[in-house]
Design a protein around this motif. Sequence first.
Motif, PDB file in Angstrom:
ATOM      1  N   GLY A 244      77.901 -70.253 -24.790  1.00 58.75           N
ATOM      2  CA  GLY A 244      77.398 -71.602 -24.584  1.00 58.75           C
ATOM      3  C   GLY A 244      78.156 -72.592 -25.433  1.00 58.75           C
ATOM      4  O   GLY A 244      79.375 -72.609 -25.440  1.00 58.75           O
ATOM      5  N   HIS A 245      77.450 -73.381 -26.175  1.00 58.26           N
ATOM      6  CA  HIS A 245      78.064 -74.451 -26.969  1.00 58.26           C
ATOM      7  C   HIS A 245      78.550 -73.909 -28.300  1.00 58.26           C
ATOM      8  O   HIS A 245      77.920 -74.085 -29.323  1.00 58.26           O
ATOM      9  CB  HIS A 245      77.072 -75.592 -27.170  1.00 58.26           C
ATOM     10  CG  HIS A 245      76.639 -76.219 -25.890  1.00 58.26           C
ATOM     11  ND1 HIS A 245      77.482 -77.004 -25.134  1.00 58.26           N
ATOM     12  CD2 HIS A 245      75.483 -76.149 -25.211  1.00 58.26           C
ATOM     13  CE1 HIS A 245      76.856 -77.396 -24.061  1.00 58.26           C
ATOM     14  NE2 HIS A 245      75.642 -76.897 -24.076  1.00 58.26           N
ATOM     15  N   ALA A 246      79.689 -73.249 -28.278  1.00 55.56           N
ATOM     16  CA  ALA A 246      80.292 -72.730 -29.510  1.00 55.56           C
ATOM     17  C   ALA A 246      81.694 -73.291 -29.636  1.00 55.56           C
ATOM     18  O   ALA A 246      82.448 -73.329 -28.667  1.00 55.56           O
ATOM     19  CB  ALA A 246      80.335 -71.205 -29.485  1.00 55.56           C
ATOM     20  N   LYS A 247      82.027 -73.748 -30.818  1.00 51.27           N
ATOM     21  CA  LYS A 247      83.358 -74.274 -31.099  1.00 51.27           C
ATOM     22  C   LYS A 247      84.086 -73.275 -31.975  1.00 51.27           C
ATOM     23  O   LYS A 247      83.631 -72.952 -33.068  1.00 51.27           O
ATOM     24  CB  LYS A 247      83.283 -75.622 -31.825  1.00 51.27           C
ATOM     25  CG  LYS A 247      82.624 -76.711 -31.033  1.00 51.27           C
ATOM     26  CD  LYS A 247      83.478 -77.111 -29.850  1.00 51.27           C
ATOM     27  CE  LYS A 247      82.774 -78.196 -29.060  1.00 51.27           C
ATOM     28  NZ  LYS A 247      83.550 -78.649 -27.935  1.00 51.27           N
ATOM     29  N   LEU A 248      85.194 -72.783 -31.490  1.00 48.08           N
ATOM     30  CA  LEU A 248      86.008 -71.826 -32.216  1.00 48.08           C
ATOM     31  C   LEU A 248      87.274 -72.554 -32.656  1.00 48.08           C
ATOM     32  O   LEU A 248      87.913 -73.234 -31.848  1.00 48.08           O
ATOM     33  CB  LEU A 248      86.356 -70.651 -31.309  1.00 48.08           C
ATOM     34  CG  LEU A 248      86.993 -69.424 -31.906  1.00 48.08           C
ATOM     35  CD1 LEU A 248      86.078 -68.773 -32.935  1.00 48.08           C
ATOM     36  CD2 LEU A 248      87.327 -68.421 -30.806  1.00 48.08           C
ATOM     37  N   ALA A 249      87.615 -72.426 -33.934  1.00 48.22           N
ATOM     38  CA  ALA A 249      88.795 -73.121 -34.444  1.00 48.22           C
ATOM     39  C   ALA A 249      89.534 -72.251 -35.441  1.00 48.22           C
ATOM     40  O   ALA A 249      88.933 -71.428 -36.135  1.00 48.22           O
ATOM     41  CB  ALA A 249      88.388 -74.441 -35.101  1.00 48.22           C
ATOM     42  N   LEU A 250      90.856 -72.440 -35.492  1.00 54.47           N
ATOM     43  CA  LEU A 250      91.706 -71.813 -36.497  1.00 54.47           C
ATOM     44  C   LEU A 250      92.081 -72.883 -37.506  1.00 54.47           C
ATOM     45  O   LEU A 250      92.563 -73.957 -37.129  1.00 54.47           O
ATOM     46  CB  LEU A 250      92.989 -71.267 -35.871  1.00 54.47           C
ATOM     47  CG  LEU A 250      92.918 -69.890 -35.242  1.00 54.47           C
ATOM     48  CD1 LEU A 250      94.253 -69.545 -34.604  1.00 54.47           C
ATOM     49  CD2 LEU A 250      92.518 -68.846 -36.252  1.00 54.47           C
ATOM     50  N   LEU A 251      91.839 -72.592 -38.767  1.00 53.61           N
ATOM     51  CA  LEU A 251      92.168 -73.518 -39.836  1.00 53.61           C
ATOM     52  C   LEU A 251      93.255 -72.887 -40.689  1.00 53.61           C
ATOM     53  O   LEU A 251      93.220 -71.687 -40.961  1.00 53.61           O
ATOM     54  CB  LEU A 251      90.937 -73.796 -40.710  1.00 53.61           C
ATOM     55  CG  LEU A 251      89.623 -74.083 -39.986  1.00 53.61           C
ATOM     56  CD1 LEU A 251      88.508 -74.275 -41.002  1.00 53.61           C
ATOM     57  CD2 LEU A 251      89.757 -75.295 -39.105  1.00 53.61           C
ATOM     58  N   PHE A 252      94.189 -73.693 -41.094  1.00 51.91           N
ATOM     59  CA  PHE A 252      95.251 -73.238 -41.975  1.00 51.91           C
ATOM     60  C   PHE A 252      95.145 -74.069 -43.248  1.00 51.91           C
ATOM     61  O   PHE A 252      95.328 -75.287 -43.207  1.00 51.91           O
ATOM     62  CB  PHE A 252      96.617 -73.372 -41.308  1.00 51.91           C
ATOM     63  CG  PHE A 252      96.721 -72.525 -40.074  1.00 51.91           C
ATOM     64  CD1 PHE A 252      97.034 -71.184 -40.172  1.00 51.91           C
ATOM     65  CD2 PHE A 252      96.459 -73.062 -38.821  1.00 51.91           C
ATOM     66  CE1 PHE A 252      97.098 -70.385 -39.042  1.00 51.91           C
ATOM     67  CE2 PHE A 252      96.529 -72.273 -37.682  1.00 51.91           C
ATOM     68  CZ  PHE A 252      96.846 -70.925 -37.798  1.00 51.91           C
TER      69      PHE A 252
ATOM     70  N   PRO B  14      78.782 -68.053 -43.223  1.00 43.99           N
ATOM     71  CA  PRO B  14      78.509 -67.423 -41.919  1.00 43.99           C
ATOM     72  C   PRO B  14      79.390 -67.946 -40.783  1.00 43.99           C
ATOM     73  O   PRO B  14      79.615 -67.234 -39.804  1.00 43.99           O
ATOM     74  CB  PRO B  14      77.036 -67.738 -41.656  1.00 43.99           C
ATOM     75  CG  PRO B  14      76.715 -68.912 -42.519  1.00 43.99           C
ATOM     76  CD  PRO B  14      77.628 -68.824 -43.710  1.00 43.99           C
ATOM     77  N   GLU B  15      79.925 -69.142 -40.903  1.00 44.77           N
ATOM     78  CA  GLU B  15      80.774 -69.703 -39.845  1.00 44.77           C
ATOM     79  C   GLU B  15      82.152 -69.055 -39.821  1.00 44.77           C
ATOM     80  O   GLU B  15      82.858 -69.141 -38.822  1.00 44.77           O
ATOM     81  CB  GLU B  15      80.973 -71.220 -40.055  1.00 44.77           C
ATOM     82  CG  GLU B  15      79.713 -72.030 -40.028  1.00 44.77           C
ATOM     83  CD  GLU B  15      79.089 -72.202 -41.419  1.00 44.77           C
ATOM     84  OE1 GLU B  15      78.165 -73.008 -41.542  1.00 44.77           O
ATOM     85  OE2 GLU B  15      79.524 -71.517 -42.388  1.00 44.77           O
ATOM     86  N   VAL B  16      82.549 -68.423 -40.920  1.00 51.00           N
ATOM     87  CA  VAL B  16      83.887 -67.831 -41.016  1.00 51.00           C
ATOM     88  C   VAL B  16      83.882 -66.464 -40.330  1.00 51.00           C
ATOM     89  O   VAL B  16      83.172 -65.554 -40.729  1.00 51.00           O
ATOM     90  CB  VAL B  16      84.337 -67.723 -42.493  1.00 51.00           C
ATOM     91  CG1 VAL B  16      85.660 -66.973 -42.594  1.00 51.00           C
ATOM     92  CG2 VAL B  16      84.447 -69.115 -43.112  1.00 51.00           C
ATOM     93  N   CYS B  17      84.710 -66.354 -39.277  1.00 46.84           N
ATOM     94  CA  CYS B  17      84.815 -65.111 -38.499  1.00 46.84           C
ATOM     95  C   CYS B  17      85.947 -64.228 -38.997  1.00 46.84           C
ATOM     96  O   CYS B  17      85.881 -63.015 -38.887  1.00 46.84           O
ATOM     97  CB  CYS B  17      85.113 -65.423 -37.036  1.00 46.84           C
ATOM     98  SG  CYS B  17      84.059 -66.611 -36.258  1.00 46.84           S
ATOM     99  N   TYR B  18      86.996 -64.862 -39.473  1.00 43.53           N
ATOM    100  CA  TYR B  18      88.214 -64.151 -39.862  1.00 43.53           C
ATOM    101  C   TYR B  18      88.841 -64.926 -41.003  1.00 43.53           C
ATOM    102  O   TYR B  18      88.869 -66.161 -40.987  1.00 43.53           O
ATOM    103  CB  TYR B  18      89.172 -64.083 -38.656  1.00 43.53           C
ATOM    104  CG  TYR B  18      90.517 -63.467 -38.963  1.00 43.53           C
ATOM    105  CD1 TYR B  18      90.668 -62.090 -38.973  1.00 43.53           C
ATOM    106  CD2 TYR B  18      91.627 -64.255 -39.235  1.00 43.53           C
ATOM    107  CE1 TYR B  18      91.910 -61.518 -39.248  1.00 43.53           C
ATOM    108  CE2 TYR B  18      92.866 -63.692 -39.506  1.00 43.53           C
ATOM    109  CZ  TYR B  18      92.995 -62.323 -39.515  1.00 43.53           C
ATOM    110  OH  TYR B  18      94.208 -61.756 -39.791  1.00 43.53           O
ATOM    111  N   LEU B  19      89.351 -64.200 -41.980  1.00 38.01           N
ATOM    112  CA  LEU B  19      89.941 -64.839 -43.149  1.00 38.01           C
ATOM    113  C   LEU B  19      91.088 -63.971 -43.636  1.00 38.01           C
ATOM    114  O   LEU B  19      90.896 -62.777 -43.898  1.00 38.01           O
ATOM    115  CB  LEU B  19      88.870 -64.985 -44.238  1.00 38.01           C
ATOM    116  CG  LEU B  19      89.254 -65.575 -45.581  1.00 38.01           C
ATOM    117  CD1 LEU B  19      89.761 -67.001 -45.433  1.00 38.01           C
ATOM    118  CD2 LEU B  19      88.047 -65.541 -46.523  1.00 38.01           C
TER     119      LEU B  19
END
Length: 155
Positions: free
Chosen positions: A64-72, A91-96
Amino acid sequence: MSISALDSLDFEIIRELQDDGRRAFREIARNLNVPEATVRTRVKRLQELEVLQILAFTNPSKLGHAKLALLFADVAAEEHERVVDTLGRWPEVCYLSSIIGTANLCVQVMCRDDDSLWLLLQKIRSLPGVRAVSTNQEIKVHKIRFTTPPSELSY
């Protein structure tokens, strides 16, 4: 533990679980022609050594309304570990991951909407040692899979 300490059976078990993380040990044992107890013991050892982690991936576009972003993020060397520790608990961090290039941290995040993504960016930018953050919003995930390195080129 280095990857060289794993034997061919370890890699075969890992590949079986990469195809289906819920595959029964009995089925893996049958496919590899080894006792089920061997598979169970190997998987436990691989998990204890942090070589193997079995988890579920979600498809962000189906949530649904999910925003996925890659941050550098470019982080000062003396603050790097502290920023990693902080972000790793959010909790918002999926990968680091630590990276080499114009930034030294790659952070994948999933937020509810644009507003929550914006607030998270501001929170990250305010962390001591964070010098800059660039953002790329992901609009569709085409493939997500962490695998063992291929033994030869497949293309």
